[in-house]
Design an enzyme around this catalytic site. Structure first.
Site, mmCIF file in Angstrom:
data_model
loop_
_atom_site.group_PDB
_atom_site.id
_atom_site.type_symbol
_atom_site.label_atom_id
_atom_site.label_comp_id
_atom_site.label_asym_id
_atom_site.label_seq_id
_atom_site.Cartn_x
_atom_site.Cartn_y
_atom_site.Cartn_z
ATOM 1 C CD GLU A 105 -0.629 9.739 11.387
ATOM 2 O OE1 GLU A 105 -1.529 9.161 10.773
ATOM 3 O OE2 GLU A 105 0.322 10.314 10.836
ATOM 4 C CG ASP A 106 2.396 6.255 12.433
ATOM 5 O OD1 ASP A 106 1.184 6.499 12.402
ATOM 6 O OD2 ASP A 106 3.134 6.307 11.444
#
Length: 757
Positions: A93-94
């Protein structure tokens, strides 16, 4: 500067390595197969991916995945696959890495779990309710593929709650509200009792800080007294168990601040009136695992010879475990001090299952095989059925799932003597749908314990239920009012929707024939004229109403379509002349365009007297007054609606429209008056009403707006509506009214006609 940076980096490195070492030590202390290499590999990969990133609190970001992995390992008891997935849960996600990269490095299983966690990131919820419900659906779908996804998600949420102090206030309400609404029930449903309690307490601490602090202080104040009660109560029990030669340990279980507060709210009692703050746990190691159940009952028999048990308060979850796997024998005993105390008897195995839920089952399976899936599978199947239902409304969907999460259970028997677990307060109709949709949709009644009862009859534990059906029976719209389980509600709505679509088609055909006969065009304008005439919003509703024959097309419709005056139009003009009817209120002319103002959700909004009259609306559902814990919600017209934080509607808004929430603070002083309703109850006495009104009007100088008092058999019940400045006024009035000897209860109620819960 560079030296400082280097020193900082070295310090971070030390903190990170120390955190990881603690994780490894706790993993090596478990009974799992020791796969240290893969965990170290996952840690190094995640550390590299998050390098240089900091959390809001200022610590290196990688500390969050390490903390989540530690919770997964120590508090939930999962193995290396879950620990690796927890370490990697934010990488996709990051950072720029993809699920494929993780699959190449760590294999398909870990990649699948990380993928599941990535899909449900950003809390369960995004910006809009429908998007949030979609996200929640994803969560449940990934959960039904691999339960570890939700266990890691719960661990992630627990760590976020533990570090919530560094977030903005409006974010705190959103996250705390979402936690209470979804995650705590999920943890409960999966048997993670310890985590459920901590999530509830942390949410409570951020939503109602003052009440939390008061309860903590009261618990501390009464601690020595509780310890004394525990010592006195357990010493004869210890003697008896030692004589029996049982290997055991005794623990005091103190009720959590959230459950104490919840009980105070729902039962309208004070802290001192809660009698079950203390419970005693007897945790034993059975001599022979086969004899575990018998030993529970032997202990029960021996302690009930010392103290008299409450006849209605024996709870046997040993023979019939709860659907989240919980097993124990609960018995309420009368102590020598005249106080009821609950004793919970469970083996070490049952205690592990109670604390760690389904994860603990793995420990007790031979060779750490698959988990005890029976009840869990049943629950996941129900959720899948609800998910298969086409596009439910976002809010209803969350409610429907919630119905299934938090229900207490009862046991019901079929005519052949099979046992079925059903939620408490379920009806005969719910039972019919739980067996089969066909049985539910054609049932006309039921026989409970061989007596005929209606479909709305509430079932009790131990009932034997036979469902009576008829082929001519169809699902009735009224059924939705007494169906209580998620499955029954979902099925009834799906069937009604299907039937409604059929009726729409019939109605549309009838309307086309009517237009043809009257030589009119079938146009949206003409349909809109009929909608206005019958006060209906959409063409679909109009078609349904014609199909169901609730609207019969006749002269009025003809006149409306041919622009001749109709009788109902005449009525409209009259009502308009006398102050406007509902239909006039709905006319666009009446609507003032909302004043568009930029609202900064990051700031705490101050509720001053001037703003109260211009920008804010107090919610009708919970009627907050200054001093109540409140939050603001920006509605579709850009107005700020003020709700109490524990209002049921606000709870849903926190979970569904988290980004529209505002932190608000009362700054009204003593200039404005707000209506508040009080409920009082006590023993009737001559001159009592005089005493009540004297305290309110003369001593406290408060204006009584409405008063209603009734007496029956020497007991009086009263409701008073007053105008006050804030919660302090209400407290002063309540305290002074309680000083009247005959008054036993004084509590605030939302609506004048309400009864306290």
């Amino acid at each position: 500067m560079t030296d400082e940076k280097q020193i900082q980096e070295q310090a971070d490195e030390e903190i990170i390595n120390q955190g990881f070492q603690e994780l490894l030590d706790s993993y090596l202390a478990t009974k799992h197969r020791k796969k240290v290499e893969i965990i170290t590999k996952a840690f190094n990969f995640a550390k590299q991916a998050h390098k240089g990133v900091k959390r809001r609190s200022g610590e290196p970001y990688i500390m969050h995945p390490i903390a989540v992995a530690k919770i997964v390992c120590v508090e939930i008891g999962l193995g290396s696959t879950s620990i690796c997935s927890a370490l990697l849960h934010d990488v996709v996600e990051d950072t720029d890495y993809t699920v494929e990269d993780i699959e190449n490095l760590f294999g398909p299983k870990i990649a699948q779990i990380v993928d599941g966690l990535t899909k449900i990131s950003g809390g369960i919820f995004g910006d809009r309710a429908s998007a949030q419900a979609e996200n929640f659906k994803k969560l449940l779908l990934t959960m039904s593929d691999d339960i570890r996804v939700i266990l890691i998600k719960i661990a992630d949420r627990l760590h976020n709650m533990r570090t919530l102090g560094s977030m903005l206030p409006n974010k705190q309400y959103k996250i705390a509200g979402e936690t209470l609404y979804i995650y705590a029930p999920l943890a409960n449903r999966l048997g993670l009792n310890k985590i459920k309690t901590e999530l509830e307490d942390l949410s409570f601490k951020y939503e109602h800080p003052e009440e939390y602090a008061q309860i903590e202080a009261k618990l501390l104040e009464t601690q020595t007294e509780r310890e004394e009660v525990f010592r006195e109560f357990t010493s004869p029990i210890r003697e008896r168990l030692d004589k029996m030669g049982i290997s055991y340990r005794l623990m005091a279980r103190v009720k959590s601040p959230y459950s104490i507060w919840n009980k105070m709210q729902t039962k309208h009692i004070t802290f001192d009136e809660i009698y079950d703050i203390l419970a005693v746990r007897i945790i034993f190691t059975p001599k022979d695992p086969e004899e575990e159940l018998n030993e529970c009952f032997n202990i029960y028999v021996s302690i009930s010879k010392i103290y008299k048990p409450h006849p209605d308060r024996l709870r046997d979850w040993v023979s019939h475990p709860k659907s989240n796997g919980y097993q124990a024998l609960h018995v309420t005993l009368m102590s020598n001090k005249g106080q009821w105390i609950e004793a919970q008897i469970r083996s070490e195995r049952m205690n592990d299952v109670a604390e760690q839920g389904f994860a603990a089952h793995w420990k007790y399976k031979e060779g750490g095989g698959g988990e005890d899936q029976g009840e869990l599978d049943k629950w996941l199947r129900t959720i899948k059925e609800i998910l298969d239902d086409p596009q439910p409304d976002a809010m209803d969907f969350l409610d429907t799932i919630k119905l299934n999460l938090f229900a207490s259970e009862i046991f019901v028997f079929t005519p052949k003597g099979e046992i079925k677990t059903m939620p408490q307060n379920c009806t005969a109709l719910d039972f019919a749908f739980s067996i089969h949709t066909f049985l539910g949709s054609h049932c006309i009644g039921a026989k409970v314990n061989h007596k005929l009862v209606p479909l709305s009859h509430k079932l009790q534990s131990g009932d034997q239920v036979e469902i009576l059906t008829s082929k001519s029976q169809h699902v009735q719209p009224s059924w939705i009012n007494f169906a209580t389980t998620a499955k029954a509600k979902a099925k009834i709505l799906a069937i009604l929707k299907r039937e409604q679509r059929g009726m729409q088609q019939v109605g549309e055909d009838m309307l086309r024939d009517f237009f043809k006969k009257e030589e009119l065009d079938f146009t949206p304008e003409n349909i809109e004229k009929l909608n206005t005439l019958h006060d209906i919003k959409t063409p679909e509703e109009l078609f349904s109403a014609i199909g169901l024959k609730t609207i019969v097309l006749g002269d009025n419709d003809k006149n409306e379509l041919k622009d001749k005056p109709t009788s109902s139009n005449w009525k409209k003009y009259i009502s308009f002349a006398f102050g406007g009817s509902k239909s006039n209120k709905d006319k666009p002319v009446e609507k003032e365009a909302p004043v568009a103002q930029k609202i900064d959700s990051k700031k705490i909004m101050k509720l001053t007297p001037e703003d109260m009259q211009k920008n804010y609306v107090l919610a009708e559902c919970c009627k907050p007054i200054p001093g109540d814990d409140v939050l603001g919600y920006i509605d579709d017209d850009n107005r700020i609606v003020i709700h109490k934080r524990q209002c049921p509607l606000a709870t849903k808004l926190k979970s569904s429209y988290g980004n529209r929430l505002l932190a608000v603070q009362w700054e009204t002083g003593k200039s404005l008056y707000f209506p508040v309703n009080l409920y009082i109850k006590g023993i009737d006495h001559i001159g009592l009403l005089n005493k009540v009104t004297e305290i309110i009007s003369q001593q406290l100088n408060v204006n009584i707006h409405k008063l209603n008092i009734e007496t029956k058999d020497g007991i009086f019940e009263g409701r008073i509506q007053l105008f006050v400045h804030d919660v302090d006024d209400v407290r002063t009035i309540s305290t002074n009214l309680r000083k009247i000897n005959e008054v036993k209860t004084v509590t605030r109620i939302e609506k004048f006609e309400d009864l306290p819960n």
